[in-house]
Scaffold this active site. Sequence first.
Site, PDB file in Angstrom:
ATOM      1  N   HIS A 186      -3.708  -3.739  -6.173  1.00  0.00           N
ATOM      2  CA  HIS A 186      -2.897  -4.819  -6.735  1.00  0.00           C
ATOM      3  C   HIS A 186      -3.145  -5.075  -8.206  1.00  0.00           C
ATOM      4  CE1 HIS A 186      -1.878  -5.416  -2.512  1.00  0.00           C
ATOM      5  NE2 HIS A 186      -0.720  -5.700  -3.057  1.00  0.00           N
ATOM      6  N   GLU A 428       6.228  -0.677   6.644  1.00  0.00           N
ATOM      7  CA  GLU A 428       5.042  -0.173   5.955  1.00  0.00           C
ATOM      8  C   GLU A 428       3.978   0.291   6.956  1.00  0.00           C
ATOM      9  OE1 GLU A 428       3.509  -3.263   3.369  1.00  0.00           O
ATOM     10  OE2 GLU A 428       4.042  -4.823   4.798  1.00  0.00           O
ATOM     11  N   ASP A 452       1.607   0.824   1.495  1.00  0.00           N
ATOM     12  CA  ASP A 452       0.860   0.811   2.745  1.00  0.00           C
ATOM     13  C   ASP A 452       1.288   1.952   3.657  1.00  0.00           C
ATOM     14  OD1 ASP A 452      -1.053  -1.303   2.612  1.00  0.00           O
ATOM     15  OD2 ASP A 452       0.610  -2.714   2.565  1.00  0.00           O
ATOM     16  N   CYS A 499      10.419  -1.042  -1.717  1.00  0.00           N
ATOM     17  CA  CYS A 499       9.784  -1.884  -2.725  1.00  0.00           C
ATOM     18  C   CYS A 499       8.356  -1.433  -3.022  1.00  0.00           C
ATOM     19  CB  CYS A 499       9.817  -3.350  -2.309  1.00  0.00           C
ATOM     20  SG  CYS A 499       8.965  -3.644  -0.759  1.00  0.00           S
TER      21      CYS A 499
HETATM   22  C1  PEP Z   1       3.817  -1.898   0.043  1.00  0.00           C
HETATM   23  O1  PEP Z   1       2.929  -1.846   0.888  1.00  0.00           O
HETATM   24  O2  PEP Z   1       4.468  -0.892  -0.343  1.00  0.00           O
HETATM   25  C2  PEP Z   1       4.164  -3.169  -0.591  1.00  0.00           C
HETATM   26  C3  PEP Z   1       5.189  -3.285  -1.394  1.00  0.00           C
HETATM   27  O3  PEP Z   1       3.353  -4.228  -0.325  1.00  0.00           O
HETATM   28  P1  PEP Z   1       1.959  -4.502  -1.076  1.00  0.00           P
HETATM   29  O4  PEP Z   1       1.835  -3.470  -2.173  1.00  0.00           O
HETATM   30  O5  PEP Z   1       2.027  -5.888  -1.615  1.00  0.00           O
HETATM   31  O6  PEP Z   1       0.986  -4.323   0.021  1.00  0.00           O
HETATM   32 MG    MG Z   2       2.164  -3.684   1.744  1.00  0.00          MG
END
Ligand code: PEP
Ligand code: MG
Length: 538
Positions: A186, A428, A452, A499
Amino acid sequence: MKKGIAASKGYAIGNVIIKEDEELVINETLVEDIECEKGKLKEALELAKAQLSKIKEKALKDMGPEKAAVFDSHIMLLDDPEFTGAMEMEIENSKINALKAVDSVSKTFLMIFESMEDEYMRERAADIKDVSNRIMLNVAGKMVGVEVENENTIVVANDLTPSDTAQLDKNKVVAFLTNIGGRTSHSAIMARTLEIPAVVGLNSITTSVNNGDLVIVDGIEGTVIVNPDEVTLNEYKAKRESFLKEQEELKKLIEVKTTTKSGKRIEVCGNIGKPEDVHKVLDNGGDGIGLFRTEFLYMDRDSAPTEDEQFESYKYVLEKMEGKQVVIRTLDIGGDKTLPYLPLPEEMNPFLGYRAIRLCLDRKEIFKVQLRALLRASIYGNLAVMFPMISGLQEFEEAREVAEECKAELKKEGKVYSENIQWGIMVEIPAAAVCADELAKHVDFFSIGTNDLIQYTLAADRMSEKVSYLYNPMHPAVLRLIKMTIDGAHKEGKWVGMCGEMAGDETAIPTLTEMGLDEFSMSASSILKAKQLIIEQN
Ligand code: PEP
Ligand code: MG
């Protein structure tokens, strides 16, 4: 030259500041010079006051008076004779070092506050913990958070928490480098939102550079050059210029609608973490918001945001997007995202554990606050809500039931909401992708969370630089799961977005377009390049 993982593109040249790990070893030692220890404590308290006043000013500017008030209470604690006065007494009476005195007084206070009946008082324990930690780090002469004085600074750290990253002052910090982390950790995602170059997973960068070193950061190749010679420096200055020029060129596409050569209209949207991020998405020609990671609203504070606070944030985004679609994801906490006021159980595998929808369905009192806020905000724009980490239909149905309960409550209270909200899920977990054809009968849309999905499919931790060579978005297994998801949805007439970071990956965009993906959502800084690639596609 050091090689790591390119986490956020661009070039930066600047001077290093190393953020030391904040771990403290607290030993009790008997001291003879009591005045000296009292002096250390006094200095640490004064420094804490100065730090907090600065933070308060920034918070006031960035987040308004309500949020900034938290820091007033922290400053007041520093002057509280029962709290900091007791630390001084502890040094005097027990003849111990300042660090241990702060530690033991704060532990006593924490115990008292944490056992109180009153919830408000219990929450004050978080303030005490925060302030005590700050004092102790100051006593030990360690850096608290990431405070940067000079422009053109490159922050170097073992790791940065998402909130560390969110707090970076973009006017001063031109890049960051970390020992650990992967492209989809993140902090890397935040770097792309902030549009500052970053290289992560460098293993030992904290010990390979010194404070003040001049370094070149290449966020495209994922390399770092320490104390470069004149020729190399000029080479990278030229690279930086041409990168910035290309970015300028792409601006021609801001108003252009994205349609492939064969005429398929594709939505290119932005991912956001904070309401203000919508502006970057709009400035970069985004067609909507494909992912609002709402957990960032819950970070950098000592209690959860209230229903009204959340309502204001969602309303802000919906209004600013003026009818364009806004996909808001419900709280996805756990994994590498934690909250100081919501202790999670220690787990061997937090990414496989108590997180996201699992936590929300277990803690409905937290979930309902968010759902009520979302429902109330829905009348201000075109809202789609999605649930993270769905593994099967039951979780989706349970989450929808909670939303229906909230609707009933709001109706009773005479509060309005829109009946046109779309309800979707993130795909995911491989199980969801495999069962996409079934799930598609029940949801309004899918958004594929590749960050994920890839880690679960290939059993390769998205945070680990050691196995990052396995973390391959183009692995046939990953591509098959994506295709299954798209086909499953289309069979039921539903749309599919993506996403995860793969949606903004220039090498993956042509394949994904060909597979029939309807919407791409990415960091604002990648939108224009993605538009260009899709327009060139058949
Ligand atoms: C993902 O897992 O691709 C996602 C967009 O969620 P995060 O990166 O917040 O886990
Ligand atoms: Mg995710």
